[in-house]
Design a protein around this motif. Sequence first.
Motif, short mmCIF file in Angstrom:
data_model
loop_
_atom_site.label_atom_id
_atom_site.label_comp_id
_atom_site.label_asym_id
_atom_site.label_seq_id
_atom_site.Cartn_x
_atom_site.Cartn_y
_atom_site.Cartn_z
N ILE A 38 0.85 -1.20 0.00
CA ILE A 38 0.00 0.00 0.00
C ILE A 38 0.89 1.25 0.00
N ILE A 39 1.94 1.20 0.81
CA ILE A 39 2.85 2.36 0.87
C ILE A 39 3.55 2.53 -0.48
N ALA A 40 3.92 1.41 -1.08
CA ALA A 40 4.57 1.50 -2.40
C ALA A 40 3.64 2.17 -3.40
N GLY A 41 2.35 1.90 -3.29
CA GLY A 41 1.37 2.52 -4.18
C GLY A 41 1.34 4.04 -3.97
N MET A 42 1.40 4.44 -2.70
CA MET A 42 1.40 5.89 -2.41
C MET A 42 2.69 6.53 -2.92
N ARG A 43 3.80 5.82 -2.72
CA ARG A 43 5.09 6.36 -3.17
C ARG A 43 5.11 6.51 -4.68
N ALA A 44 4.47 5.56 -5.37
CA ALA A 44 4.45 5.65 -6.84
C ALA A 44 3.74 6.93 -7.26
N VAL A 45 2.67 7.27 -6.54
CA VAL A 45 1.97 8.53 -6.86
C VAL A 45 2.93 9.71 -6.66
N MET A 46 3.67 9.68 -5.57
CA MET A 46 4.56 10.82 -5.25
C MET A 46 5.76 10.87 -6.20
N ASN A 47 6.24 9.70 -6.59
CA ASN A 47 7.45 9.65 -7.43
C ASN A 47 7.22 10.32 -8.79
N TYR A 48 5.96 10.41 -9.16
CA TYR A 48 5.62 11.03 -10.43
C TYR A 48 5.93 12.53 -10.39
N TYR A 49 5.93 13.09 -9.18
CA TYR A 49 6.20 14.52 -9.00
C TYR A 49 7.65 14.69 -8.56
N ASP A 50 8.11 15.94 -8.65
CA ASP A 50 9.49 16.24 -8.30
C ASP A 50 9.68 16.41 -6.80
N ASP A 51 10.61 15.68 -6.22
CA ASP A 51 11.12 16.02 -4.90
C ASP A 51 10.07 16.19 -3.81
N ARG A 52 9.06 15.32 -3.79
CA ARG A 52 8.04 15.40 -2.72
C ARG A 52 8.40 14.42 -1.61
N LEU A 53 7.84 14.67 -0.46
CA LEU A 53 8.25 13.93 0.74
C LEU A 53 7.10 13.10 1.30
N LEU A 54 7.37 11.83 1.58
CA LEU A 54 6.37 10.96 2.20
C LEU A 54 6.84 10.59 3.62
N ILE A 55 6.09 11.09 4.59
CA ILE A 55 6.39 10.77 5.99
C ILE A 55 5.29 9.83 6.48
N GLY A 56 5.66 8.81 7.22
CA GLY A 56 4.64 7.92 7.78
C GLY A 56 4.64 8.01 9.29
N GLU A 57 3.45 8.08 9.88
CA GLU A 57 3.38 7.99 11.34
C GLU A 57 3.42 6.52 11.72
N VAL A 58 4.45 6.14 12.47
CA VAL A 58 4.63 4.73 12.83
C VAL A 58 5.09 4.63 14.29
N TYR A 59 4.27 4.06 15.13
CA TYR A 59 4.71 3.78 16.50
C TYR A 59 5.01 2.29 16.60
N LEU A 60 6.27 1.94 16.40
CA LEU A 60 6.69 0.53 16.47
C LEU A 60 8.12 0.50 17.01
N PRO A 61 8.55 -0.65 17.55
CA PRO A 61 9.95 -0.78 17.96
C PRO A 61 10.88 -0.61 16.76
N ILE A 62 12.12 -0.21 17.03
CA ILE A 62 13.05 0.16 15.96
C ILE A 62 13.12 -0.86 14.83
N GLU A 63 13.23 -2.16 15.19
CA GLU A 63 13.45 -3.15 14.12
C GLU A 63 12.25 -3.24 13.18
N ARG A 64 11.05 -2.96 13.70
CA ARG A 64 9.87 -2.95 12.83
C ARG A 64 9.75 -1.60 12.11
N LEU A 65 10.04 -0.55 12.85
CA LEU A 65 9.94 0.80 12.28
C LEU A 65 10.73 0.93 10.98
N VAL A 66 11.98 0.43 10.99
CA VAL A 66 12.85 0.67 9.83
C VAL A 66 12.38 -0.09 8.58
N THR A 67 11.50 -1.07 8.76
CA THR A 67 10.98 -1.74 7.55
C THR A 67 10.11 -0.78 6.73
#
Length: 539
Positions: free
Chosen positions: A251-280
């Motif tokens: 799902i995130i890859a789908g959102m990123r694909a939308v953003m990648n079409y534009y120049d230099d936009r930023l995708l931030i995700g709100e994620v409350y998870l332990p570090i090893e899960r967060l970095v995925t």
Amino acid sequence: MECETRDPVSRWWQRGVIYQIYPRSFADTNGDGVGDLPGIIARLDYLEWLGVDAIWLSPIYPSPMADFGYDITDYTDVHPLFGTLKDFDDLVTSAHRRGMKVIMDLVPNHTSEHHPWFVSSRASRQSPKRDWYIWRDAGPDGGPPNNWISNFGGSAWTLDKHTGQYYYHAYLKEQPDLNWRHQDVQSAIHDVMRFWLDRGVDGFRVDVIWHLIKDDQFRHNPPNPDYQPGEWPYRQLLATYTTDRPEVHDIIAGMRAVMNYYDDRLLIGEVYLPIERLVTYYGTAESGCHLPFNFQLIAVPWRADAVAAAVDAYESALPSHGWPNWVLGNHDKPRIAARIGPAQARVAAMLLLTLRGTPTLYYGDELGMEGVAIPTHLAQDPWEHRQPGLGLGRDPSRTPMQWNRSPHAGFTRGIPWLPLSPSFRTVNVDTERMNSTSLLTLHRRLIALRRAEPALNTGAYHRIPGTDDIMMFVRQAGASRFLIALNFSSKPAALSWSGTRYRGTIVISTALNREGERFEDGITLRPDEGIVSIVSDET
Ligand code: NOJ
Ligand code: CA
């Protein structure tokens, strides 16, 4: 530990500082006691003076405000309380003119129960929108389909009597969850993203991104063996089947694909998870969040060893394409000054603005705004209403921005929607701006230094041994090296070098009259002192 920046071409969101605005509480121009977009426009001069590179706006969409805008009825408009689409366009234009980016909150996990999609979905089992939300029959006992619970208390399932099925809501029953397994839901939100990107928005902060996909078999969540009575009731169960499902990355890859079409936009995700899960959630270089919000500094006990360990653990866990980021507070968490006190808030500011990675600063934290005790009869947060007395309510961190000493702190000429902090006569922008040692001035100076020095924005991070009370690290780009030393205690702390010896000059100190001081054999930090120093030599 040594961490380099691998990408030689840095992006605006790697070099810059993000500033979170909670629009209700920032600046009110029409006297209704609620902040608005013209108010933000009027204060862009201040943000430019402070030196931030981007603003992130918490939701401004039409909403019945059951959860203060995180319950949306129209994803492509602005709530009249905040202004109009024209005001929004003006804000983007004015921000861009100043070289500042605008990031919107995107809330794709759930809508308001009054969103036309849900109105249609609940109207009948045959509605073409029925499967846009998550509907289930009752469980074998005639109650909710399974044991899933809401973040705000009680079952996460609400029975719709009219159609005889339950719908799932991770938050309030007024916030039904969308069914992201449905292709049309994905397309509809992608269209929403394009609507704002086409208007010039520079990025999104995606609300509860790790919640977007739930288990397709609707298995019961297991009990949490670490749950302590009295803590947040949601923690009674592990959120195994309701969050962080493997399919969320598609799902995130789908959102990123939308953003990648534009120049230099930023995708931030709100994620409350332990570090090893967060970095995925960084996914691959082209498919993940650019910045999954890193809340380690909010969660970790405020001790030099604990903070240093959290920073190192996070740095080591980052994937090779992952750029770090740091957050000290937001509209959901106790303010940093409330948590660690005003003296350590200065040390925290120095840490936030000198670590490797994008800092996000919560409005008012640059002043040292503290948590404001809200009398029960004035409580606004639905969470406080549903689970009172547990200290979960978020109103204390959402009080109006303190601009000056005038009766409502320059926030409004009406009655503020939440009470002001009694501190506003001294803790405010106008007063602190004039004071060369205020927390606000400290922020401004640290931001300016960070912007001017590649070592401090995109440079390498290298931690060096400290003491029980002192955390130390070096930031470096080419021959330019800065040593940062932070005293987490209210006692003086002396440090002599073990191994490498650093010779340098203090550039910024959180204490008085130290700047320009040279050191060679070690450093003695004053109580609650942090320093940024230029290291001219190393032996
Ligand atoms: C996270 C948001 O930051 C919080 O304010 C909100 O209540 C929940 N998501 C639900 O949208
Ligand atoms: Ca207003």
